[in-house]
Design an enzyme around this catalytic site. Structure first.
Site, short mmCIF file in Angstrom:
data_model
loop_
_atom_site.label_atom_id
_atom_site.label_comp_id
_atom_site.label_asym_id
_atom_site.label_seq_id
_atom_site.Cartn_x
_atom_site.Cartn_y
_atom_site.Cartn_z
N PRO A 175 -33.92 46.04 -29.50
CA PRO A 175 -33.46 44.69 -29.89
C PRO A 175 -33.16 44.59 -31.38
CG PRO A 175 -35.82 44.65 -29.40
CD PRO A 175 -35.33 46.02 -29.01
N TYR A 176 -33.94 45.31 -32.20
CA TYR A 176 -33.68 45.34 -33.65
C TYR A 176 -32.30 45.95 -33.90
CZ TYR A 176 -33.89 47.31 -38.40
OH TYR A 176 -33.59 47.66 -39.70
N THR A 177 -32.08 47.12 -33.31
CA THR A 177 -30.83 47.84 -33.57
C THR A 177 -29.61 47.01 -33.17
OG1 THR A 177 -31.93 49.96 -33.25
CG2 THR A 177 -29.54 49.95 -33.00
N SER A 179 -29.41 43.78 -32.89
CA SER A 179 -29.24 42.63 -33.81
C SER A 179 -28.58 43.08 -35.11
CB SER A 179 -30.58 41.94 -34.08
OG SER A 179 -31.46 42.77 -34.83
#
Ligand SMILES: NC(=O)c1ccc[n+]([C@@H]2O[C@H](COP(=O)([O-])OP(=O)(O)OC[C@H]3O[C@@H](n4cnc5c(N)ncnc54)[C@H](OP(=O)(O)O)[C@@H]3O)[C@@H](O)[C@H]2O)c1
Length: 264
Positions: A175-177, A179
């Site tokens: 989810p970080y990547t 975003s």
């Protein structure tokens, strides 16, 4: 025929860095600036003469310490707090910062971020939403509010703190990547949308500091896997930010501070 926009080659100066104090008279909002890279960025902005509005969420003691460090060096630093996962907080933050500073925000540094673990199949809808709210929606809302509120005739800058993963997304820290992939697109799209008054650029970082919350499944890049065979530092991130702020020719720019890792 004369082409009057081509300047003589001796117009200079062509120093490798900006003039000391080149941000005097400007006011910067740094999100998540209490510690780590955000702290370094706030100190660098203040060192070049900008008044700094330092935003934090939970790290109040660190924020106060950073503000004191800026003031000890003759700078100006105001504090504002808020959870950027909350869209209403993000919508109001630029106005709150302007009230604190008594001036328009004309430099926005979107530094606050969350870096959760997990592959795609481990990622809940809530985790996805939280990463996108903090890492992508908040930078958009803050940039929009800064641009909307900028007085006529004034120019502004947005610096987004991104990750080289945005250029080559893998499957870890999913989810970080994703975003941050969105933030890369946002940088380029907003650079066009907000031109000519606001420039929008990003810094794409390699492994600078391990996560504050502990390593978890995080593995710091071994130095042998960095083309320059050295670890990059927060000060080098600051140099990248100042280079972007100093050069009016750059917007929509993605500057990698990663020792060449994005090439691999
Ligand atoms: N560290 C690296 O090596 C690295 C590598 C690639 C990219 N980057 C990027 O560079 C930037 C700075 O990295 P960093 O490691 O110094 O960041 P960080 O420590 O992970 O986070 C910076 C700050 O973000 C704030 N924050 C988190 N959730 C928030 C929320 N819901 N609302 C408001 N603020 C929130 C926190 O503030 P409080 O502490 O006040 O709660 C935190 O101190 C980030 O955008 C990151 O993605 C860093």
């Amino acid at each position: 025929m004369t082409i009057d926009h081509i300047r003589p080659a001796d117009e200079g100066p062509y120093r490798p860095g900006p003039e000391r104090g080149f941000l005097a008279g400007r006011t910067a909002l740094v999100t998540g600036g209490a510690k780590r890279i955000g702290r370094a960025l706030a100190l660098a902005l203040a060192g070049e003469g900008a008044a700094v509005v330092l935003h934090y969420r939970g790290s109040e003691a660190d924020a106060r310490e950073t503000a004191a460090a800026i003031e000890d060096r003759g700078g100006v630093c105001l504090l504002v707090a808020g959870d950027l996962a909350d869209a209403e907080v993000a919508e109001e933050l630029v106005a709150v910062a302007e009230t604190a500073a008594g001036a328009s925000i004309d430099i926005l540094v979107n530094n606050a971020s969350i870096f959760g673990p997990g592959e795609a199949l481990d990622t809940s809808t809530g985790t996805w939403d939280l990463h996108h709210a903090v890492n992508l929606r908040a930078p958009f809302i803050l940039a929009r509010e800064m641009a909307r509120r900028l007085p006529a005739g004034r120019t502004g800058d947005v610096i987004n703190l991104n990750d080289i993963r945005a250029l080559k997304p893998g499957s870890d820290h999913f989810p970080y990547t994703i975003s941050k992939v969105g933030l890369h697109g946002l940088t380029r799209s907003l650079a066009l949308a907000l031109a000519p008054h606001v420039r929008v650029n990003e810094l794409l970082l390699g492994s600078i500091l391990p996560p504050d919350s502990g390593y978890g499944d995080y593995v710091h890049t071994p130095v042998q896997e960095i083309p320059t065979r050295r670890f990059d530092t927060p000060v080098e991130v600051c140099r990248g930010m100042l280079a972007l702020l100093a050069n009016p020719a750059m917007t929509g720019q993605s500057l990698c501070i990663d020792g060449g890792r994005h090439l691999l």
